[in-house]
Design a protein around this motif. Sequence first.
Motif, PDB file in Angstrom:
ATOM      1  N   MET A   4       0.993  -1.314   0.047  1.00  0.00           N
ATOM      2  CA  MET A   4      -0.044   0.001  -0.069  1.00  0.00           C
ATOM      3  C   MET A   4       0.885   1.098   0.006  1.00  0.00           C
ATOM      4  O   MET A   4       1.835   1.332   0.638  1.00  0.00           O
ATOM      5  N   PRO A   5       0.686   2.307  -0.788  1.00  0.00           N
ATOM      6  CA  PRO A   5       1.365   3.587  -0.823  1.00  0.00           C
ATOM      7  C   PRO A   5       1.304   4.243   0.409  1.00  0.00           C
ATOM      8  O   PRO A   5       0.094   4.091   1.154  1.00  0.00           O
ATOM      9  N   ALA A   6       2.180   4.906   0.893  1.00  0.00           N
ATOM     10  CA  ALA A   6       2.161   5.996   2.170  1.00  0.00           C
ATOM     11  C   ALA A   6       0.898   6.935   1.812  1.00  0.00           C
ATOM     12  O   ALA A   6       0.619   7.355   0.818  1.00  0.00           O
ATOM     13  N   GLN A   7       0.472   7.405   2.791  1.00  0.00           N
ATOM     14  CA  GLN A   7      -0.699   8.503   2.935  1.00  0.00           C
ATOM     15  C   GLN A   7      -0.203   9.692   2.099  1.00  0.00           C
ATOM     16  O   GLN A   7       0.997  10.132   2.084  1.00  0.00           O
ATOM     17  N   TYR A   8      -1.181  10.243   1.261  1.00  0.00           N
ATOM     18  CA  TYR A   8      -0.858  11.421   0.391  1.00  0.00           C
ATOM     19  C   TYR A   8      -0.003  11.196  -0.746  1.00  0.00           C
ATOM     20  O   TYR A   8       0.704  11.894  -1.348  1.00  0.00           O
ATOM     21  N   THR A   9       0.260   9.861  -1.323  1.00  0.00           N
ATOM     22  CA  THR A   9       1.144   9.512  -2.549  1.00  0.00           C
ATOM     23  C   THR A   9       0.364   8.476  -3.332  1.00  0.00           C
ATOM     24  O   THR A   9      -0.527   7.883  -2.909  1.00  0.00           O
ATOM     25  N   TYR A  10       0.884   8.398  -4.534  1.00  0.00           N
ATOM     26  CA  TYR A  10       0.353   7.513  -5.598  1.00  0.00           C
ATOM     27  C   TYR A  10       1.473   6.384  -5.730  1.00  0.00           C
ATOM     28  O   TYR A  10       2.510   6.468  -5.280  1.00  0.00           O
ATOM     29  N   GLY A  11       0.646   5.010  -5.997  1.00  0.00           N
ATOM     30  CA  GLY A  11       1.565   3.863  -5.773  1.00  0.00           C
ATOM     31  C   GLY A  11       2.390   3.876  -7.390  1.00  0.00           C
ATOM     32  O   GLY A  11       2.192   4.611  -8.176  1.00  0.00           O
ATOM     33  N   SER A  12       3.518   3.365  -7.180  1.00  0.00           N
ATOM     34  CA  SER A  12       4.730   3.070  -8.233  1.00  0.00           C
ATOM     35  C   SER A  12       4.643   2.044  -9.131  1.00  0.00           C
ATOM     36  O   SER A  12       5.088   1.897 -10.140  1.00  0.00           O
ATOM     37  N   ALA A  13       3.526   0.866  -9.047  1.00  0.00           N
ATOM     38  CA  ALA A  13       3.219  -0.065  -9.999  1.00  0.00           C
ATOM     39  C   ALA A  13       2.911   0.501 -11.567  1.00  0.00           C
ATOM     40  O   ALA A  13       1.929   1.496 -11.367  1.00  0.00           O
ATOM     41  N   GLY A  14       3.373   0.284 -12.425  1.00  0.00           N
ATOM     42  CA  GLY A  14       2.944   0.712 -13.606  1.00  0.00           C
ATOM     43  C   GLY A  14       1.495   0.037 -14.122  1.00  0.00           C
ATOM     44  O   GLY A  14       1.004  -0.651 -13.405  1.00  0.00           O
ATOM     45  N   ARG A  15       1.044   0.570 -15.342  1.00  0.00           N
ATOM     46  CA  ARG A  15      -0.135   0.401 -15.820  1.00  0.00           C
ATOM     47  C   ARG A  15      -0.012  -0.929 -16.544  1.00  0.00           C
ATOM     48  O   ARG A  15       0.927  -1.277 -17.225  1.00  0.00           O
ATOM     49  N   ASN A  16      -1.093  -1.803 -16.092  1.00  0.00           N
ATOM     50  CA  ASN A  16      -1.247  -3.104 -17.132  1.00  0.00           C
ATOM     51  C   ASN A  16       0.193  -3.845 -17.036  1.00  0.00           C
ATOM     52  O   ASN A  16       0.641  -4.351 -17.960  1.00  0.00           O
ATOM     53  N   LEU A  17       0.583  -3.894 -15.807  1.00  0.00           N
ATOM     54  CA  LEU A  17       1.822  -4.745 -15.500  1.00  0.00           C
ATOM     55  C   LEU A  17       1.989  -6.243 -15.687  1.00  0.00           C
ATOM     56  O   LEU A  17       3.050  -6.642 -15.973  1.00  0.00           O
ATOM     57  N   LEU A  18       0.583  -6.862 -15.377  1.00  0.00           N
ATOM     58  CA  LEU A  18       0.749  -8.491 -15.831  1.00  0.00           C
ATOM     59  C   LEU A  18       0.004  -8.716 -16.894  1.00  0.00           C
ATOM     60  O   LEU A  18      -0.929  -8.040 -17.226  1.00  0.00           O
ATOM     61  N   HIS A  19       0.111  -9.938 -17.277  1.00  0.00           N
ATOM     62  CA  HIS A  19      -0.660 -10.505 -18.655  1.00  0.00           C
ATOM     63  C   HIS A  19      -1.353 -11.727 -18.078  1.00  0.00           C
ATOM     64  O   HIS A  19      -0.816 -12.623 -17.324  1.00  0.00           O
ATOM     65  N   VAL A  20      -2.741 -11.766 -18.572  1.00  0.00           N
ATOM     66  CA  VAL A  20      -3.269 -13.202 -18.352  1.00  0.00           C
ATOM     67  C   VAL A  20      -2.900 -14.161 -19.264  1.00  0.00           C
ATOM     68  O   VAL A  20      -2.493 -13.823 -20.450  1.00  0.00           O
ATOM     69  N   ARG A  21      -2.799 -15.403 -18.703  1.00  0.00           N
ATOM     70  CA  ARG A  21      -2.486 -16.568 -19.671  1.00  0.00           C
ATOM     71  C   ARG A  21      -3.671 -16.976 -20.479  1.00  0.00           C
ATOM     72  O   ARG A  21      -4.534 -17.300 -19.827  1.00  0.00           O
TER      73      ARG A  21
END
Length: 180
Positions: A149-166
């Motif tokens: 979970m990101p810290a309060q008042y910040t956005y997360g660092s994970a990129g968009r569409n990071l994983l793929h469905v098999r």
Amino acid sequence: MIANYEGASLVLRQRLAHGLQFLASYTWAHTLDVTADSNNSGTPMNPYNWRLDYGNSNWDIRHRFVASYVYELPLFRSSRGVLRAALADWQINGITTLQSGLPFNVSISTDTANTSAGGTYRPNLVGAPSANCGDGHLTGCIAGAAFAMPAQYTYGSAGRNLLHVRTCSTPIFRCSRIFG
């Protein structure tokens, strides 16, 4: 709109020889973008820096193989009469498609940045992301230890569409009669 597409294709074609013909193609592609539909909800995660949503597009299929084939059955060609009329000149046709899966977001429901932006909020990436989603695996298929979970008042660092469905599709076969 900012978008980038890179791809390469290979095609192999065999015309009719010994009753067999086929067409096979392979495409490698990678699509990155920032669009109005970047998060499947229409708004970026961070309305003050929408470039952070530049990532795998919603239709980023990296590998795609398609083969189509026709085989004319040699059975009963030398027969005569009713046997030839009923059982000769049949063929088997098929199409096989194999492709890698579509990307998806890992999201959280908490607006830790406290901006009420309405976009899809993403967690922090703290490890190597991995997933075994698809083929009947829908719950518990994402390795949760890679996210926090990101810290309060910040956005997360994970990129968009990071994983793929098999995914993997099944071949389609058809048997048909040649008239002519």
